[in-house]
Write an enzyme that holds these catalytic residues in place. Structure first.
Site, mmCIF file in Angstrom:
data_model
loop_
_atom_site.group_PDB
_atom_site.id
_atom_site.type_symbol
_atom_site.label_atom_id
_atom_site.label_comp_id
_atom_site.label_asym_id
_atom_site.label_seq_id
_atom_site.Cartn_x
_atom_site.Cartn_y
_atom_site.Cartn_z
ATOM 1 N N GLU A 47 3.077 -11.105 -4.030
ATOM 2 C CA GLU A 47 2.462 -10.272 -4.853
ATOM 3 C C GLU A 47 1.593 -11.394 -5.907
ATOM 4 O O GLU A 47 2.340 -12.209 -6.754
ATOM 5 C CB GLU A 47 3.257 -9.618 -5.740
ATOM 6 C CG GLU A 47 2.728 -8.632 -6.852
ATOM 7 C CD GLU A 47 3.581 -8.160 -8.068
ATOM 8 O OE1 GLU A 47 3.038 -7.752 -9.053
ATOM 9 O OE2 GLU A 47 4.956 -8.103 -7.667
ATOM 10 N N ARG A 51 -4.268 -11.260 -12.842
ATOM 11 C CA ARG A 51 -4.300 -11.523 -14.137
ATOM 12 C C ARG A 51 -5.335 -12.855 -14.493
ATOM 13 O O ARG A 51 -5.314 -13.147 -15.465
ATOM 14 C CB ARG A 51 -2.852 -11.983 -14.574
ATOM 15 C CG ARG A 51 -1.963 -11.225 -14.408
ATOM 16 C CD ARG A 51 -0.377 -11.323 -14.884
ATOM 17 N NE ARG A 51 0.666 -10.514 -14.496
ATOM 18 C CZ ARG A 51 1.840 -10.619 -14.799
ATOM 19 N NH1 ARG A 51 1.938 -11.733 -15.135
ATOM 20 N NH2 ARG A 51 2.811 -9.726 -14.545
ATOM 21 N N LYS A 135 8.504 0.334 -8.704
ATOM 22 C CA LYS A 135 8.892 -0.433 -9.374
ATOM 23 C C LYS A 135 9.445 -0.391 -10.737
ATOM 24 O O LYS A 135 8.796 0.441 -11.502
ATOM 25 C CB LYS A 135 7.628 -1.584 -9.535
ATOM 26 C CG LYS A 135 7.498 -2.605 -10.508
ATOM 27 C CD LYS A 135 6.346 -3.279 -10.905
ATOM 28 C CE LYS A 135 6.349 -4.296 -11.857
ATOM 29 N NZ LYS A 135 4.893 -4.944 -11.633
#
Length: 214
Positions: A47, A51, A135
């Site tokens: 993952e 960002r 999640k």
């Protein structure tokens, strides 16, 4: 089956290994050797969070140059993020929260989504849109082990990937729960290790993570 052509579901992503590494990359030159180091330790679901300005380029580099990796995009917050991630070669998406619009866009893209939830209402909203592999974020801050145990009754058909506050010292407690398929964590890929290009330590941490749930 070649990972680069393997058709995935969200459950496939969550059940591949005990840990999905949450990766923050600032330098595209780190992407390929990092992916190879994680694969050498047994972790192939990667993952890469959206960002940093380099995130999409890092996803693209891994997708093109590391065929054994299954790279996904994290911190996907909008339909535009999902489209950009898919175009870069992401094989799955992970979001910090959930909106029906994001879920539908990922479905249109055939991009498996692990939507973030923190409350019962959010779980129900995600289920209404057909999602049952979720999640739990931020896991520790939102109730941790006690919350996951409480959800086993009303949401027994849901599996979770707790993320947020998970580390090598507490991951095994989460993985022992029947409704937890894997955990997400940043401890496999630290900024210090990236700065030193310390790929061997990342491989060792990945190998240890693979042994957390037998």
């Amino acid at each position: 089956m070649n990972p680069s052509t393997q058709r995935l579901s969200a459950e496939d992503v969550m059940r591949d290994a005990p840990v999905i590494p949450v990766i923050v990359l600032h330098d595209v030159r780190h992407a390929v050797p990092l992916a190879r180091a994680l694969i050498a330790g047994g972790i192939r679901m990667l993952e890469v969070t959206l960002r940093t300005p380099q995130a999409l380029a890092c996803i693209e580099a891994i997708a093109k140059e590391v065929p054994d990796a299954l790279v996904g995009a994290g911190t996907v917050r909008s339909a535009a993020d999902a489209i950009a991630a898919s175009q870069a070669g992401a094989r799955f998406a992970v979001s910090p929260g959930f909106t029906p619009a994001l879920g539908r866009q990922c479905r249109d893209l055939d991009l498996p989504l692990l939507p973030g939830v923190a409350t019962g209402s959010e779980i129900m909203m995600a289920q209404d849109e057909g999602f049952k592999a979720l999640k739990f974020f931020p896991a520790v801050q939102a109730g941790g082990l006690a919350m996951l145990k409480a959800w086993q009754g009303p949401f027994g058909d849901v599996i979770f990937c707790p993320t947020g506050g998970i580390h090598s010292g507490n991951a095994h407690e989460f993985l022992a729960l029947p409704n937890v398929a894997c955990v997400g964590g940043s401890w496999l890929v630290t900024g210090d290790a990236l700065a030193r290009s310390d790929w061997s330590s990342i491989t060792s941490l990945a190998r240890a993570a693979c042994g957390l749930k037998q």
